[in-house]
Design an enzyme around this catalytic site. Structure first.
Site, PDB file in Angstrom:
ATOM      1  N   PRO A  16      10.499  -2.255   8.569  1.00  0.00           N
ATOM      2  CG  PRO A  16      10.033  -0.140   7.520  1.00  0.00           C
ATOM      3  CD  PRO A  16      10.803  -1.653   7.257  1.00  0.00           C
ATOM      4  CB  CYS A 101       2.128   3.211   5.589  1.00  0.00           C
ATOM      5  SG  CYS A 101       0.750   2.944   6.872  1.00  0.00           S
ATOM      6  CE  LYS A 141       8.483  -2.172   3.506  1.00  0.00           C
ATOM      7  NZ  LYS A 141       7.088  -2.180   3.158  1.00  0.00           N
ATOM      8  CG  ASN A 202       8.332  -6.077   1.679  1.00  0.00           C
ATOM      9  OD1 ASN A 202       7.691  -5.188   1.905  1.00  0.00           O
ATOM     10  ND2 ASN A 202       8.209  -7.076   2.608  1.00  0.00           N
ATOM     11  N   GLY A 203       7.583  -8.869   0.199  1.00  0.00           N
ATOM     12  CA  GLY A 203       5.954  -9.472  -0.183  1.00  0.00           C
ATOM     13  C   GLY A 203       5.949 -11.091  -0.279  1.00  0.00           C
ATOM     14  CG  ASP A 204       2.955 -12.908  -0.878  1.00  0.00           C
ATOM     15  OD1 ASP A 204       2.508 -12.282   0.077  1.00  0.00           O
ATOM     16  OD2 ASP A 204       2.453 -13.032  -2.009  1.00  0.00           O
TER      17      ASP A 204
END
Length: 329
Positions: A16, A101, A141, A202-204
């Site tokens: 998202p 966020c 998340k 999640n990430g890169d």
């Protein structure tokens, strides 16, 4: 991957992202291999105050399942009520809580990654959303923690599992890092070892090989694609191939990529006004041209888009003048 009662047949998840993952872009990503998509984040307070601008953010596609709606906030009553409004109005398969966020106006208000500074509060927020969500599975998340000196993901993820959260998506950066440096996949691997619920890494993840590597390294149940799909929804196809051990398909030729971009903007114009869709298309179309040689003039033209007629005119020019410069696709 099973999240609560919801079966997700692909490990590939579209993250998202505010201002990016509207229904039009999610539709394109679904067609190119995303197995699970999530809306842009929706403010719980805006839902409680019946803000009319918030409802379009939650619009779901008729065939868009499984799909999640992401909610953000830290007021317990609002989060519970907001989750109930989401459940009753759009009937998503999953409700996701934003605890990641890093944008200052969100995080400094105690929302998003601001919740990582207070693990007890974060768990109470999850409990409130669970009450409002009823039978709908709730996920979170999150990031590693506020900064390197306060990594809370291991304890928080375990406590969230204990209060009834059905899955965790973990971005391997702290709030303070924003999007700088490199994502730490070690923490994702450690969280996966500690939990019995699904963990989404999640990430890169900027290539198909990255997607296969993060799944292999962390043991995660799914991989969440984020900035890597800006202007490149074909990353889902490439990730699918890499995970299956098949040859990774190249990007389509430039003309075909432009056609997909135009279709995205046409869909957005159906769901929003043409003017808003074209204003938002300015950044998206520039992303589609990332890495294309000699695209400077057309990127300048893209920054002025205000109608679909402009989109068609610019697209014709790109195809005419840049195809030869980019004939290797």
């Amino acid at each position: 991957m099973q999240i609560g009662s919801i079966q997700i047949d692909s490990p590939l998840v579209l993250a998202p992202m505010a201002g990016v993952t509207d229904l039009a872009f999610r539709t394109i990503c679904r067609e190119l291999g995303a197995g699970y998509t999530i809306t842009e984040m929706v403010s719980a307070k805006a839902l409680c105050y019946q803000d009319q601008k918030t409802l379009p953010l939650m619009r779901l596609g008729e065939e868009e399942h499984p799909v999640g709606v992401q909610i953000f906030g830290s007021d317990l009553a609002c989060m519970e009520e907001g989750a109930a409004i989401i459940r009753e109005t759009v009937h998503p398969d999953i409700i996701d809580i934003n605890m990641g966020c890093p944008v200052p106006k969100i995080a400094n208000n105690g929302d998003g990654s601001g919740l990582l500074r207070d693990v007890d509060k974060a768990c109470r927020v999850a409990e409130a959303v669970l009450r409002g969500a009823g039978e709908i599975p709730v996920t979170v998340k999150m990031r590693l923690g506020w900064d390197r000196g306060s990594i809370v993901c291991l304890d928080l993820a375990k406590q969230l599992e204990e209060v009834g959260v059905s899955a965790i998506a973990l971005h391997g950066r702290t709030k303070v890092q924003m999007y700088a440096g490199t994502a730490n996949w070690d923490y994702i691997r450690e969280v996966k070892k500690r939990l019995s619920i699904p963990v989404i890494a999640n990430g890169d993840v900027f290539s198909g090989q990255d997607a296969a590597r993060i799944l292999r390294y962390t043991g995660a149940d799914g991989v969440m694609l984020a900035r890597g799909v800006f202007g490149n929804p074909w990353l889902f196809q490439q990730a699918q191939a890499a995970i299956a051990g098949k040859p990774i398909p190249p990007l389509p030729p430039l003309a075909q990529r432009c056609d997909v971009a135009v279709r995205q903007f046409e869909l957005a114009a159906q769901y929003k006004s043409e003017k808003i869709a074209c204003l938002e298309a300015r950044k998206h179309y520039a992303w589609y041209l990332k890495g294309v040689p000699y695209a400077g003039y057309w990127k300048s033209e893209i920054s002025k888009l205000s109608s679909l007629a402009d989109v068609y005119r610019v697209t014709a020019g790109i195809k005419r003048e840049l195809r030869d410069a980019c004939d290797d696709g």
